[in-house]
Design a protein around this motif. Structure first.
Motif, PDB file in Angstrom:
ATOM      1  N   CYS A 100     -19.066   4.858  -5.214  1.00 27.59           N
ATOM      2  CA  CYS A 100     -18.103   5.972  -5.284  1.00 27.59           C
ATOM      3  C   CYS A 100     -18.727   7.306  -4.868  1.00 27.59           C
ATOM      4  O   CYS A 100     -18.325   8.371  -5.360  1.00 27.59           O
ATOM      5  CB  CYS A 100     -17.511   6.093  -6.688  1.00 27.59           C
ATOM      6  SG  CYS A 100     -16.687   4.597  -7.249  1.00 27.59           S
TER       7      CYS A 100
ATOM      8  N   HIS B  27     -12.378  -0.764  -6.290  1.00 28.08           N
ATOM      9  CA  HIS B  27     -11.435  -0.858  -7.417  1.00 28.08           C
ATOM     10  C   HIS B  27      -9.982  -0.634  -6.994  1.00 28.08           C
ATOM     11  O   HIS B  27      -9.326   0.317  -7.435  1.00 28.08           O
ATOM     12  CB  HIS B  27     -11.822   0.050  -8.586  1.00 28.08           C
ATOM     13  CG  HIS B  27     -12.361   1.406  -8.212  1.00 28.08           C
ATOM     14  ND1 HIS B  27     -11.610   2.328  -7.559  1.00 28.08           N
ATOM     15  CD2 HIS B  27     -13.579   1.974  -8.393  1.00 28.08           C
ATOM     16  CE1 HIS B  27     -12.337   3.412  -7.361  1.00 28.08           C
ATOM     17  NE2 HIS B  27     -13.537   3.221  -7.858  1.00 28.08           N
TER      18      HIS B  27
ATOM     19  N   HIS C  53     -22.103   1.818 -12.147  1.00 27.78           N
ATOM     20  CA  HIS C  53     -22.624   3.187 -12.135  1.00 27.78           C
ATOM     21  C   HIS C  53     -23.824   3.272 -13.087  1.00 27.78           C
ATOM     22  O   HIS C  53     -24.033   4.280 -13.739  1.00 27.78           O
ATOM     23  CB  HIS C  53     -21.519   4.166 -12.521  1.00 27.78           C
ATOM     24  CG  HIS C  53     -20.400   4.196 -11.518  1.00 27.78           C
ATOM     25  ND1 HIS C  53     -20.559   4.751 -10.271  1.00 27.78           N
ATOM     26  CD2 HIS C  53     -19.143   3.716 -11.544  1.00 27.78           C
ATOM     27  CE1 HIS C  53     -19.418   4.629  -9.583  1.00 27.78           C
ATOM     28  NE2 HIS C  53     -18.551   3.990 -10.336  1.00 27.78           N
TER      29      HIS C  53
ATOM     30  N   HIS D 152     -20.209  -3.552  -8.419  1.00 27.00           N
ATOM     31  CA  HIS D 152     -19.754  -2.149  -8.419  1.00 27.00           C
ATOM     32  C   HIS D 152     -20.032  -1.573  -9.793  1.00 27.00           C
ATOM     33  O   HIS D 152     -19.269  -1.770 -10.736  1.00 27.00           O
ATOM     34  CB  HIS D 152     -18.261  -2.069  -8.079  1.00 27.00           C
ATOM     35  CG  HIS D 152     -17.750  -0.668  -7.967  1.00 27.00           C
ATOM     36  ND1 HIS D 152     -17.242  -0.152  -6.800  1.00 27.00           N
ATOM     37  CD2 HIS D 152     -17.662   0.336  -8.878  1.00 27.00           C
ATOM     38  CE1 HIS D 152     -16.855   1.104  -7.004  1.00 27.00           C
ATOM     39  NE2 HIS D 152     -17.098   1.422  -8.253  1.00 27.00           N
TER      40      HIS D 152
ATOM     41  N   HIS E 178     -14.352   4.526  -2.544  1.00 25.10           N
ATOM     42  CA  HIS E 178     -13.370   5.023  -3.529  1.00 25.10           C
ATOM     43  C   HIS E 178     -12.513   5.962  -2.685  1.00 25.10           C
ATOM     44  O   HIS E 178     -12.935   7.053  -2.322  1.00 25.10           O
ATOM     45  CB  HIS E 178     -14.112   5.750  -4.653  1.00 25.10           C
ATOM     46  CG  HIS E 178     -13.231   6.373  -5.689  1.00 25.10           C
ATOM     47  ND1 HIS E 178     -13.489   6.287  -7.025  1.00 25.10           N
ATOM     48  CD2 HIS E 178     -12.107   7.108  -5.579  1.00 25.10           C
ATOM     49  CE1 HIS E 178     -12.558   6.941  -7.715  1.00 25.10           C
ATOM     50  NE2 HIS E 178     -11.704   7.460  -6.848  1.00 25.10           N
TER      51      HIS E 178
HETATM   52 ZN   LIG Z   1     -14.799   4.784  -8.100  1.00 27.29          ZN
END
Ligand SMILES: [Zn+2]
Length: 501
Positions: free
Chosen positions: A88, A244, A63, A61, A214
């Protein structure tokens, strides 16, 4: 390609099984043998006495959607050889009719400039395959998908738009995207009705890919938000990953156990739900996350207009005060877009308000206005008890959720995996080493169907990390987050030594 013989290492193979002493022989990009006293004339010897050898870590996970293409090495330094981006609801594709719309939606999370973009989904997926630093797979982000079809508007999309979203999603999954992600606290995805999500989850499940979320709330609405996702998976029949997992804000901490109970209950009904979590009590996000997401209808330019209008500003201000789960002293500014507010970085909203003789909520609105929305925050979210309960749960995959900022990043960007194996596992004893390694190798590989990765086993890719189990750790702190990990000796990816510039 050279063959390598790693001799005399302590193998923690990624399955969760006990460590054992062995040699590993690789040929080209694969492991060919694991055993004692192997000999291989012609292979390059790599002496590993005193070192622990594990599969390359999988950060499932992240970004780093742009940085994996740019060749940044913050993850590789931690032993990460595989990254899963597109989380997300934010992915760098499908392309938007107006590329600026996608950039303005994602740049806070991507740390992007005003230039990036790919002409097609396939072009992005090809470019991550060529990453010099990691094996990369991507999820299709719901927000990006929505922007490609309907632009930056809030509320339900039309049936025609939804049909286009379904077909773009199916095309991306067919082209190699690993799954679908939503970000239901970020506009415009946050405004999507459940029926829209159901249609897209059904497409994902019919392609046998994973859906990650998310969810709509990590605050007082946590349990309902988890249940909404479970219902989506119940109806689609697909695999669900809650992103998360945590209960944010002291008033909500008691809800985490209920959220986990809901997932355990769903599993007894045959629903394939699990979660991921990062090993820190603080998280980070864009500063606009504090706002009611309706304030972002139409994108950043519309938000700026609303913040300039006294009546609309008051409505937004009331919305922030109504919903905020943190104390102002728990929220730190981690980056700002311009020079104007550089002095705010590393300070809490309470401290900045005191300095400026203002209210913290007005500091938020003023910063967003001055920085045109370009600001990020680090927030102290969780209790240590909850963190331990989530990290050690059998459903948990452990992740960084790190993102880049032009300022002071969350230390997880530089330290997640060494911190997990050092401070969390060796020093606090929350997990055994094989358990911790499994949660960052074999488990995510199985969850995301990364074939041939995540386990040290003949036939598997030779992604190998060697570290000193007695010294591995991350010295990165919230104050000095950019310190390199300790104890990592070397990293091989696809049978070749990884170069860390
Ligand atoms: Zn997130």
């Amino acid at each position: 390609m050279a063959d390598y013989l790693f001799t005399n290492g302590t193998i923690v193979d990624g399955t969760g099984d006990a460590p054992f002493l062995a040699d590993i022989l690789t040929h080209d990009n694969r492991i060919v043998r694991i055993g004692r006293n192997l000999s291989a004339p012609g292979a390059t010897l790599v002496e590993c006495t005193g070192l622990t050898l594990t599969p390359g870590f999988i950060d499932s996970h992240t970004h780093s959607d742009l940085q994996v293409v740019e060749g940044r090495t913050e993850k590789l330094r931690q032993g990460v050889t595989t990254e899963i981006v597109g989380n997300c609801g934010f992915s760098a594709y499908p392309p938007a009719k107006n590329p600026a719309d996608l950039r303005s939606f994602a740049n806070g999370i991507f740390c992007g400039d005003d230039q990036w973009g790919w002409p097609s989904t396939e072009a992005y997926l090809r470019s991550i395959e060529e990453s010099r630093t990691a094996n990369v797979v991507s999820l299709v982000g719901h927000g990006s998908l929505r922007i490609a079809v309907a632009g930056n508007k809030q509320g339900a999309v039309t049936e025609t738009e939804l049909l286009s979203m379904e077909s773009l999603l199916a095309e991306a999954l067919d082209a190699g995207a690993a799954g679908f992600s939503t970000g239901l606290m970020y506009a415009p995805g946050s405004s999507a009705p459940t029926e829209e999500l159901q249609r897209l989850c059904n497409v994902t499940a019919s392609c046998s890919k994973i859906y990650t979320s998310h969810i709509r709330s990590y605050f007082s609405g946590l349990v309902d938000a988890v249940k909404e996702q479970i219902d989506l998976a119940r109806h689609s029949g697909g695999k669900l990953q809650i992103s998360h997992l945590q209960a944010v804000g002291a008033a909500n901490w008691h809800l985490q156990a209920n959220a986990i109970d809901a997932m355990e209950q769903a599993r007894t009904e045959g629903i394939d739900v699990e979660f991921d979590c990062y090993p820190y009590v603080a998280g980070s996000s864009v500063l606009t996350q504090l706002l009611p997401q309706s304030a972002l209808d139409g994108g950043i330019a519309s938000l700026m207009a609303r913040l300039r209008d006294p009546a609309e500003r008051q409505t937004i201000r009331d919305g922030v005060l109504r919903s905020i789960p943190w104390r102002w002293s728990d929220i730190y500014i981690s980056s700002v877009g311009s020079e104007t507010n550089l002095g705010a970085i590393g300070k809490t909203l309470e401290e900045i308000a005191d300095e400026r003789g203002s209210d913290p909520v007005d500091v938020v609105l003023d910063l967003l206005l001055q920085e045109e929305g370009d600001a990020t925050m680090l927030c102290f979210n969780q209790s240590a008890e909850n963190l331990r309960a989530s990290l050690t749960h059998p459903f948990a995959t452990i992740i960084s959720d790190g993102f880049y900022v032009k300022g002071r990043p969350h230390p997880r960007l530089h330290g997640t995996f060494p911190l997990l194996l050092g401070t969390v596992t060796r020093d606090r004893g929350w997990l055994t080493l094989p358990e911790a390694v499994h949660k960052i190798t074999g488990k995510p590989a199985a969850r995301y169907a990364l074939s041939g990765r995540g386990v040290l086993k003949p036939g598997y890719f030779a992604d190998i990390v060697a570290f000193r189990a007695d010294t591995i750790d991350s010295p990165a702190t919230y104050e000095s987050p950019e310190l390199d990990p300790l104890g990592i000796q070397f990293v091989y990816r696809n049978g070749q030594p990884a170069t860390i510039e």
